[in-house]
Design an enzyme around this catalytic site. Structure first.
Site, PDB file in Angstrom:
ATOM      1  N   HIS A 292      41.168  41.326  35.167  1.00 35.62           N
ATOM      2  CA  HIS A 292      42.035  40.659  36.145  1.00 35.62           C
ATOM      3  C   HIS A 292      41.249  39.616  36.939  1.00 35.62           C
ATOM      4  CE1 HIS A 292      45.328  40.719  39.298  1.00 35.62           C
ATOM      5  NE2 HIS A 292      44.326  40.187  39.971  1.00 35.62           N
ATOM      6  N   GLU A 293      40.094  40.030  37.454  1.00 36.19           N
ATOM      7  CA  GLU A 293      39.287  39.104  38.248  1.00 36.19           C
ATOM      8  C   GLU A 293      38.673  38.017  37.370  1.00 36.19           C
ATOM      9  OE1 GLU A 293      39.715  39.305  41.287  1.00 36.19           O
ATOM     10  OE2 GLU A 293      40.526  41.333  41.370  1.00 36.19           O
TER      11      GLU A 293
ATOM     12  N   HIS B 160      40.918  35.055  36.922  1.00 35.31           N
ATOM     13  CA  HIS B 160      40.909  34.071  38.006  1.00 35.31           C
ATOM     14  C   HIS B 160      39.825  33.020  37.766  1.00 35.31           C
ATOM     15  CE1 HIS B 160      43.878  35.843  40.631  1.00 35.31           C
ATOM     16  NE2 HIS B 160      43.279  37.017  40.578  1.00 35.31           N
TER      17      HIS B 160
END
Length: 224
Positions: A95-96, A99
């Site tokens: 998820h990170e 980004h």
């Protein structure tokens, strides 16, 4: 040139296929997770991003599962993820990483929305196409009374903060509406109250909301 200020990003848990959950085979060390993330980036052609990437366990994270800082090429993970198994660690990492990958792919270096279509595409490429923007893990949320209140000179929106703003920050809504999402000094936030007077009219602010509710553009230089 405005820089992207990466704020705390959290996600909603869901299961991922066992074929991509290989964290337990290597352990939970930051080094192991960093190598895994770098391998994922290499496989997607983001070699330059992979070379500078760092992963850390950050005990200062409270309600957020993780945080991505594009400027530092850094992924920070909440140590409490260890209590919820390797699938949660794996999904948080991806998820990170999404980004960072989404911003890396933006060749114009414009600011992109944290959970916009670019991030969604990066999630698909990283094997978490069904990813949600917020998690539902039982992390206790700390609350703090605001000590500073800032106001946008254009739309008059007010932003309570626990800490004093140390950078040139602007109202994101106005920057998006009038300047394509780039930092615009016309909408730089102004301090209007501080100390005990800032508390009046505001409830305590959740630690995660202190940052995420105040998404802003910023310049590279620090301001006093």
């Amino acid at each position: 040139m405005p820089l992207l200020r990466q704020l705390e990003f959290a996600f909603q848990t869901s299961r991922i296929p066992s074929s991509v959950a290989g964290v337990s085979d290597r352990g939970y060390s930051a080094r192991d997770l960093q190598i895994k993330a770098q391998e994922l980036l290499h496989s997607l052609g983001a070699t330059r991003l992979a070379r500078g990437l760092r992963v850390e366990w950050n005990p200062r994270l409270q309600s957020a599962a993780g945080r991505a800082d594009y400027r530092e090429k850094l992924i920070s993970l909440n140590p409490r993820l260890r209590e919820h198994g390797e699938e949660e660690i794996e999904r948080t990492l991806r998820h990170e990483l999404a980004h960072l990958l989404a911003q890396f792919r933006e060749k114009s270096r414009r600011w992109i929305a944290p959970h916009g279509p670019e991030w969604r595409e990066a999630c698909r490429d990283l094997g978490i196409a069904d990813e949600a923007r917020c998690h539902n893990l039982p992390f206790a949320a700390r609350t703090f009374p605001p000590r500073f209140v800032y106001r946008c000179p254009n739309c008059k929106a007010e932003f309570p903060r626990v800490r004093r703003v140390r950078r040139a920050v602007a109202c994101l809504a106005c920057c998006r509406k009038h300047n394509g999402g780039e930092f615009d000094p016309r909408f730089r936030l102004k301090l209007i109250r501080q100390g005990d007077s800032a508390i009046a009219g505001y409830q305590s602010v959740m630690s995660s909301e202190v940052e995420t509710s105040l998404t802003v553009g910023e310049r590279s230089e620090d301001r006093n």
